[in-house]
Design a protein around this motif. Structure first.
Motif, PDB file in Angstrom:
ATOM      1  N   SER A 186       0.854  -1.188   0.000  1.00 37.16           N
ATOM      2  CA  SER A 186       0.000   0.000   0.000  1.00 37.16           C
ATOM      3  C   SER A 186       0.885   1.230   0.000  1.00 37.16           C
ATOM      4  N   GLY A 187       0.511   2.223  -0.778  1.00 36.18           N
ATOM      5  CA  GLY A 187       1.296   3.438  -0.864  1.00 36.18           C
ATOM      6  C   GLY A 187       2.438   3.300  -1.849  1.00 36.18           C
ATOM      7  N   THR A 188       2.992   4.424  -2.262  1.00 35.57           N
ATOM      8  CA  THR A 188       4.079   4.428  -3.237  1.00 35.57           C
ATOM      9  C   THR A 188       5.431   4.730  -2.608  1.00 35.57           C
ATOM     10  N   ALA A 189       5.457   5.119  -1.339  1.00 39.05           N
ATOM     11  CA  ALA A 189       6.716   5.440  -0.676  1.00 39.05           C
ATOM     12  C   ALA A 189       7.444   4.168  -0.287  1.00 39.05           C
ATOM     13  N   GLY A 190       8.746   4.171  -0.447  1.00 37.59           N
ATOM     14  CA  GLY A 190       9.579   3.053  -0.028  1.00 37.59           C
ATOM     15  C   GLY A 190      10.783   3.556   0.726  1.00 37.59           C
ATOM     16  N   VAL A 191      11.648   2.634   1.166  1.00 35.69           N
ATOM     17  CA  VAL A 191      12.873   3.056   1.841  1.00 35.69           C
ATOM     18  C   VAL A 191      13.763   3.782   0.835  1.00 35.69           C
ATOM     19  N   GLN A 192      14.627   4.661   1.342  1.00 35.10           N
ATOM     20  CA  GLN A 192      15.415   5.541   0.489  1.00 35.10           C
ATOM     21  C   GLN A 192      16.906   5.413   0.791  1.00 35.10           C
ATOM     22  N   ASN A 193      17.727   6.002  -0.092  1.00 36.76           N
ATOM     23  CA  ASN A 193      19.161   6.080   0.166  1.00 36.76           C
ATOM     24  C   ASN A 193      19.383   6.758   1.519  1.00 36.76           C
ATOM     25  N   GLY A 194      20.196   6.147   2.357  1.00 37.53           N
ATOM     26  CA  GLY A 194      20.447   6.669   3.694  1.00 37.53           C
ATOM     27  C   GLY A 194      19.692   5.931   4.781  1.00 37.53           C
ATOM     28  N   ASP A 195      18.731   5.068   4.384  1.00 40.78           N
ATOM     29  CA  ASP A 195      17.970   4.275   5.357  1.00 40.78           C
ATOM     30  C   ASP A 195      18.695   2.999   5.759  1.00 40.78           C
ATOM     31  N   SER A 196      19.785   2.652   5.067  1.00 40.19           N
ATOM     32  CA  SER A 196      20.501   1.413   5.355  1.00 40.19           C
ATOM     33  C   SER A 196      20.847   1.281   6.830  1.00 40.19           C
ATOM     34  N   GLY A 197      20.603   0.100   7.379  1.00 40.74           N
ATOM     35  CA  GLY A 197      20.884  -0.169   8.781  1.00 40.74           C
ATOM     36  C   GLY A 197      19.697   0.050   9.685  1.00 40.74           C
ATOM     37  N   GLY A 198      18.666   0.753   9.193  1.00 40.03           N
ATOM     38  CA  GLY A 198      17.496   1.044  10.011  1.00 40.03           C
ATOM     39  C   GLY A 198      16.736  -0.208  10.402  1.00 40.03           C
ATOM     40  N   PRO A 199      16.034  -0.179  11.523  1.00 40.08           N
ATOM     41  CA  PRO A 199      15.352  -1.374  12.021  1.00 40.08           C
ATOM     42  C   PRO A 199      14.137  -1.779  11.189  1.00 40.08           C
TER      43      PRO A 199
END
Length: 431
Positions: free
Chosen positions: A368-381
């Motif tokens: 659902s939705g079009t937003a996804g993880v982005q550059n800089g999110d690496s390592g996030g929980p």
């Protein structure tokens, strides 16, 4: 597939942020400021269905229908430059799971009957009764003009270094401009055409200087922004106990750096930790930050999927997810995003070429939705929500992409892989 560490500036989903030098860090609660320009007649939508029915997942299903057929760019943003749905005559969705939902439409562009038919075809019958369609009391084309006009204003010249947020509030059908410095922004709106100014509301934001994932302080919470001296940044994951030393550390992605690299917080003021325990990369895309103090909490605010307990959740458990289970992510760029459907626990990330893969990782699709993880999110929980203010750790973000259907895809190291390879276990707390 793109690795999720980056040197690019932050863009938060859900609100347009004008990056102004010296800006504060989060967007807090707001209070309305009454500017001195003409207003149109009152317009307020309050949803109170007598029998909302099954509302689980309804908002996501409705938005699928609202956005159906809307041209978007590669990042999923409308090519019109307008809020989702507005170019199609959909002002927005109001309501909640308790009261039900209402889709607000401008009948000059799409009639109530047309929207009802779309909902009939897109929602299961068990959920359809929880959604109604209402006609707007403002012209969508004028709202669109107001949206563009607001974005043409040089807010930095009025805001005195404070950050300015802009969004469309479907409940009263006005473009909202919000800032700590809202009272100083009125001259900007007074310069607008009076007819368009009537479609704009000023709100004052409170507590924009409160600590956030972008300028966290020790003891550190997972999900915070972490910076290194070369200008790149990633996201801290979650706190663990090292079995070999019985000391605390924070997990993050192994591709963010090699061992021995100093990582600081988002404002570059304080040491978050020095990287260590990175080994057998890329088979294992994980490492530890050590040398400071760490909490059993994770940041979850700033996105579209989760904002609980002052934007923090306490880790109360940790385990691999199941295939078919829905999980959430928390990155320092994208914020918190939920509704990720786990499709595999045996996927491989071979971004570095043949024979250089990270294997047995989580592959999840955001349904659902079009937003996804982005550059800089690496390592996030990566986590699930077992209860109020609580989180169960499932892994850490390592990569992102988009499938042929245009859905965001996320790859993550599994908790058991992290615990086994790094010889650690998650620090548990009490909400």
């Amino acid at each position: 597939m793109n690795r999720s560490n980056s040197r690019v500036p932050m863009i938060l989903a859900g609100v347009t942020l004008l990056a102004i030098a010296g800006a504060g860090s989060g967007l807090g609660a707001s209070a309305q400021v009454e500017p001195s320009f003409p207003k149109s007649a009152a317009c307020e939508h309050v949803v109170d269905t007598s029998a909302p029915g099954d509302t689980k997942g309804v908002s996501s299903l409705v938005w699928n229908e609202v956005q159906a057929g809307e041209p978007v760019d590669a990042s999923g943003r409308p090519t019109s430059g307008l809020p989702y749905g507005l170019a199609q005559g959909v002002v927005g969705l109001v309501g909640d799971a308790e009261s039900g939902y209402s889709v607000i439409v401008d009948e000059e562009t799409i009639t109530q009957e047309e929207m009802e038919e779309r909902l009939d075809g897109g929602l299961p019958s068990s959920k359809r009764d929880s959604v109604e369609v209402e006609p707007s009391c403002r012209d969508a084309s004028l709202l669109a003009e107001a949206w563009r006009a607001v974005h043409d204003i040089d807010w930095a010249s009025y805001a005195g270094g404070e950050r300015v947020g802009i969004y469309l509030d479907a409940a009263d059908e006005r473009v909202v401009v919000e800032s700590v410095a809202a009272k100083n922004l009125a001259p900007g709106i007074e310069m607008m055409d009076a007819e368009l100014a009537a479609f704009v509301r000023l709100d004052t934001l409170q507590d924009m200087e409160l600590t956030s994932r972008m300028n966290d302080e020790a003891p550190w919470n997972g999900g915070l922004r972490i910076n290194r001296a070369n200008g790149s940044f990633c996201t801290g994951g979650f706190t663990v106990i090292r079995r070999s030393t019985n000391t605390r550390a924070m997990v993050t992605a192994g591709h963010c750096s090699g061992n021995g690299i100093v990582w600081r917080n988002g404002s570059d003021d304080d040491l978050v930790g020095t990287s260590t325990a990175r080994s057998n990369y890329p088979e294992y895309d994980q490492m530890l930050l050590v040398g400071s103090s760490y909490t059993p909490r994770i940041w979850v605010g700033g996105g579209t999927g989760d904002a609980d307990a002052d934007n923090l959740r306490t880790v109360t458990g940790a385990a691999d997810p199941a295939e078919g289970q829905e999980v959430c992510t928390s990155g320092s760029v994208s914020g918190a995003l939920c509704d990720w459907d786990v499709r595999s626990l045996s996927a491989s990330d071979c971004s570095l070429g043949p024979g250089q893969c990270t294997t047995y990782v989580i592959r999840a699709v955001r349904v659902s939705g079009t937003a996804g993880v982005q550059n800089g999110d690496s390592g996030g929980p990566v986590y699930t929500k077992p209860g109020a203010n609580a989180a169960t750790i499932r892994g850490i973000i390592i990569a992102r992409g988009e499938n042929s259907a245009g859905q965001p895809v996320m790859w993550a190291e599994r908790y058991r892989s992290i615990a086994g390879h790094l010889d650690v276990y998650a620090l548990i707390g009490t909400p």
